[in-house]
Design a protein around this motif. Structure first.
Motif, short mmCIF file in Angstrom:
data_model
loop_
_atom_site.label_atom_id
_atom_site.label_comp_id
_atom_site.label_asym_id
_atom_site.label_seq_id
_atom_site.Cartn_x
_atom_site.Cartn_y
_atom_site.Cartn_z
N HIS A 56 14.01 11.67 -22.22
CA HIS A 56 15.24 12.77 -22.37
C HIS A 56 14.38 13.79 -23.03
O HIS A 56 14.01 13.76 -24.42
CB HIS A 56 16.42 11.94 -23.14
CG HIS A 56 16.89 10.95 -22.68
ND1 HIS A 56 17.89 11.05 -21.59
CD2 HIS A 56 16.97 9.50 -22.86
CE1 HIS A 56 17.99 9.93 -21.04
NE2 HIS A 56 17.66 8.86 -21.97
N ARG A 57 14.66 14.95 -22.33
CA ARG A 57 14.07 16.20 -22.99
C ARG A 57 15.29 17.17 -22.80
O ARG A 57 15.97 17.35 -22.13
CB ARG A 57 13.11 16.76 -22.10
CG ARG A 57 11.71 16.03 -22.19
CD ARG A 57 10.71 16.36 -21.25
NE ARG A 57 9.63 15.32 -21.02
CZ ARG A 57 9.13 15.38 -19.69
NH1 ARG A 57 9.19 16.31 -18.91
NH2 ARG A 57 8.24 14.40 -19.55
N PRO A 58 15.28 18.26 -24.03
CA PRO A 58 16.33 19.23 -23.77
C PRO A 58 15.98 20.10 -22.67
O PRO A 58 14.89 20.26 -22.37
CB PRO A 58 16.03 20.06 -25.23
CG PRO A 58 14.89 19.59 -25.72
CD PRO A 58 14.35 18.31 -25.25
N ALA A 62 20.15 18.57 -18.98
CA ALA A 62 19.88 17.32 -19.76
C ALA A 62 21.26 16.28 -20.17
O ALA A 62 21.08 15.07 -20.35
CB ALA A 62 19.30 17.80 -21.14
N ARG A 65 21.77 13.11 -18.20
CA ARG A 65 21.14 11.73 -18.25
C ARG A 65 21.50 11.26 -19.50
O ARG A 65 21.15 10.05 -20.01
CB ARG A 65 19.70 12.20 -18.08
CG ARG A 65 19.34 12.28 -16.80
CD ARG A 65 17.75 12.67 -16.45
NE ARG A 65 17.21 12.79 -15.40
CZ ARG A 65 17.53 14.04 -14.62
NH1 ARG A 65 18.05 14.89 -15.03
NH2 ARG A 65 17.00 13.95 -13.57
N SER A 66 22.47 11.98 -20.37
CA SER A 66 22.64 11.45 -21.63
C SER A 66 23.85 10.42 -21.60
O SER A 66 24.14 9.69 -22.73
CB SER A 66 22.96 12.59 -22.64
OG SER A 66 24.08 13.22 -22.17
#
Length: 70
Positions: A56-58, A62, A65-66
């Protein structure tokens, strides 16, 4: 369907190439079945497929996928 676009292969060469393609397809299908992953078109909407192996990347999208449904 396999189409020869260049060259003039012999029937033996075509049979060997087809055997390689069939063996690869069978191995891929066996690995998917052993993996227990979703099969068929319904697998595209499975959230596990999206989040699998993704850090998980900003950034853009994004938020997609959270979320993990229970």
């Amino acid at each position: 369907m396999i189409k020869v676009v260049r060259g003039n292969p012999t029937p033996e060469e075509l049979a060997a190439a087809l055997a390689v393609v069939q063996a690869r397809a069978a191995a891929t299908a066996a690995a998917a079945a052993a993996d227990g992953g979703p099969k068929g078109p319904e697998g595209w909407s499975d959230p596990a497929r999206i989040a699998q192996g993704v850090r998980h990347r900003p950034g853009p999208r994004a938020w997609a996928r959270s979320y993990w449904p229970a």
